[in-house]
Enzyme design. Structure first.
Site, PDB file in Angstrom:
ATOM      1  CG  ASP A  67      25.553 -10.381 -49.056  1.00 18.33           C
ATOM      2  OD1 ASP A  67      24.785  -9.418 -48.999  1.00 18.33           O
ATOM      3  OD2 ASP A  67      25.179 -11.546 -48.915  1.00 18.33           O
ATOM      4  CG  ASN A 136      22.612 -22.932 -50.061  1.00 13.66           C
ATOM      5  OD1 ASN A 136      22.398 -22.012 -49.272  1.00 13.66           O
ATOM      6  ND2 ASN A 136      23.403 -22.798 -51.111  1.00 13.66           N
ATOM      7  CG  HIS A 138      23.239 -18.790 -48.718  1.00 14.86           C
ATOM      8  ND1 HIS A 138      23.336 -18.781 -50.092  1.00 14.86           N
ATOM      9  CD2 HIS A 138      22.264 -17.892 -48.428  1.00 14.86           C
ATOM     10  CE1 HIS A 138      22.479 -17.908 -50.586  1.00 14.86           C
ATOM     11  NE2 HIS A 138      21.809 -17.363 -49.591  1.00 14.86           N
ATOM     12  CD  GLU A 143      26.260 -19.921 -51.826  1.00 15.35           C
ATOM     13  OE1 GLU A 143      25.469 -20.660 -51.215  1.00 15.35           O
ATOM     14  OE2 GLU A 143      25.893 -19.118 -52.692  1.00 15.35           O
TER      15      GLU A 143
HETATM   16  C1  F6R Z   1      21.412 -11.166 -48.771  1.00 16.47           C
HETATM   17  C2  F6R Z   1      22.012 -12.386 -48.263  1.00 16.47           C
HETATM   18  C3  F6R Z   1      21.420 -13.736 -48.492  1.00 16.47           C
HETATM   19  C4  F6R Z   1      19.903 -13.783 -48.369  1.00 16.47           C
HETATM   20  C5  F6R Z   1      19.376 -15.180 -48.646  1.00 16.47           C
HETATM   21  C6  F6R Z   1      17.868 -15.216 -48.642  1.00 16.47           C
HETATM   22  O1  F6R Z   1      22.184 -10.034 -48.402  1.00 16.47           O
HETATM   23  O2  F6R Z   1      23.034 -12.290 -47.682  1.00 16.47           O
HETATM   24  O3  F6R Z   1      21.997 -14.640 -47.577  1.00 16.47           O
HETATM   25  O4  F6R Z   1      19.532 -13.364 -47.079  1.00 16.47           O
HETATM   26  O5  F6R Z   1      19.832 -15.617 -49.891  1.00 16.47           O
HETATM   27  O6  F6R Z   1      17.397 -14.486 -49.739  1.00 16.47           O
HETATM   28  P1  F6R Z   1      15.871 -14.140 -49.887  1.00 16.47           P
HETATM   29  O7  F6R Z   1      15.498 -13.302 -48.722  1.00 16.47           O
HETATM   30  O8  F6R Z   1      15.767 -13.366 -51.180  1.00 16.47           O
HETATM   31  O9  F6R Z   1      15.125 -15.435 -49.927  1.00 16.47           O
END
Ligand code: F6R
Length: 242
Positions: A67, A136, A138, A143
């Site tokens: 992303d 959540n 994701h 989301e």
């Molecule tokens: C990042 C991504 C997100 C993160 C997720 C966890 O490229 O796609 O899905 O993997 O938000 O974020 P952290 O590791 O910062 O807790």
């Protein structure tokens, strides 16, 4: 679904790096799918160490990221391209021409999604996708929703994700409201998936993804349907599993 319990963040990172290193050794021209955020930083450090020690070679590796924020220029400190350069690509012998992310500054979001999805197909798909999970549930920026998206798309971030990501910006107001993300279909087409999760605040999300029903309200729960997924959880993230 395989679940590996790691002692702590460091141990989780080493285990994930070992799996990625094995992939690189077995297929030196692999297409690796990468994630940003706090979860994979230690994994990238360990991969850089292995590369510098001559244990793995990135010269024929191609990468695609999950992303990118919409509207952040590449040079912005918090753009994901900048994150990848700082945390990994600047420290390994990868050819940066072979590292791809969605273009957050593209003028036409629909065209950008189609371009990115087509690029992944042209590369022959993803051999190994590294993921983190949001509170959540994701994965990527998929989301909670009433459906699973098939291909790369432009998504509006939830308040919870904006809140979680504001730690990287001056304030919540500075967090972009939209992002480009691989769809669930894109992620599920990866041949192998490795998920790194650490911390007690992720324990509920881990439980829902691993033990809960498959539902688009917890997007990571879809991973049940993938034939080769390995979760690597530190003790705190693992703590609510049966
Ligand atoms: C990042 C991504 C997100 C993160 C997720 C966890 O490229 O796609 O899905 O993997 O938000 O974020 P952290 O590791 O910062 O807790």
């Amino acid at each position: 679904m395989k679940v590996i319990k790691a002692k702590d963040y460091n141990d989780m990172s080493k285990k994930a790096a070992q799996i990625i290193a094995a992939q690189i050794t077995l297929k030196p021209d692999s297409v690796l799918g990468f994630a940003t955020g706090s979860s994979p930083v230690g994994t990238y450090q360990e991969l850089a160490r292995k590369n510098q020690a001559g244990e793995i070679d990135f010269s024929n590796i191609t990468t695609v990221n999950l992303d990118e924020y919409r509207g952040l220029p590449q040079e912005h400190e918090q753009s994901y391209i900048n994150f990848m350069n700082t945390n990994l690509f600047d420290h390994v012998n990868i050819d940066k021409a072979n590292t791809y992310l969605p273009n957050g500054m593209a003028e036409d979001p629909e065209a950008e999604c189609a371009r990115y999805e087509a690029l992944i197909q042209e590369l022959g798909g993803i051999d190994l996708q590294l993921l983190g999970i949001g509170h959540n549930g994701h994965i990527g920026f998929n989301e909670p929703s009433d459906r699973f998206e098939k291909a790369t798309y432009c998504v509006s971030l939830t308040e919870r994700t904006i809140e979680a990501n504001k730690r990287f910006f001056d304030s919540a107001d500075d967090v972009p409201r939209q992002a480009y993300t691989m769809g669930i279909g894109t992620i599920m087409a990866a041949k192998k998936i490795v998920v790194v999760v650490s911390g007690e605040d992720k324990a509920d999300a881990v439980k829902k993804c691993i033990e809960g029903p498959i539902t688009p309200s917890v997007q990571g729960s879809i991973l049940h349907l993938h034939p080769d997924v390995t979760f690597i959880c530190d003790e705190a993230a693992y703590s609510k599993l049966k």
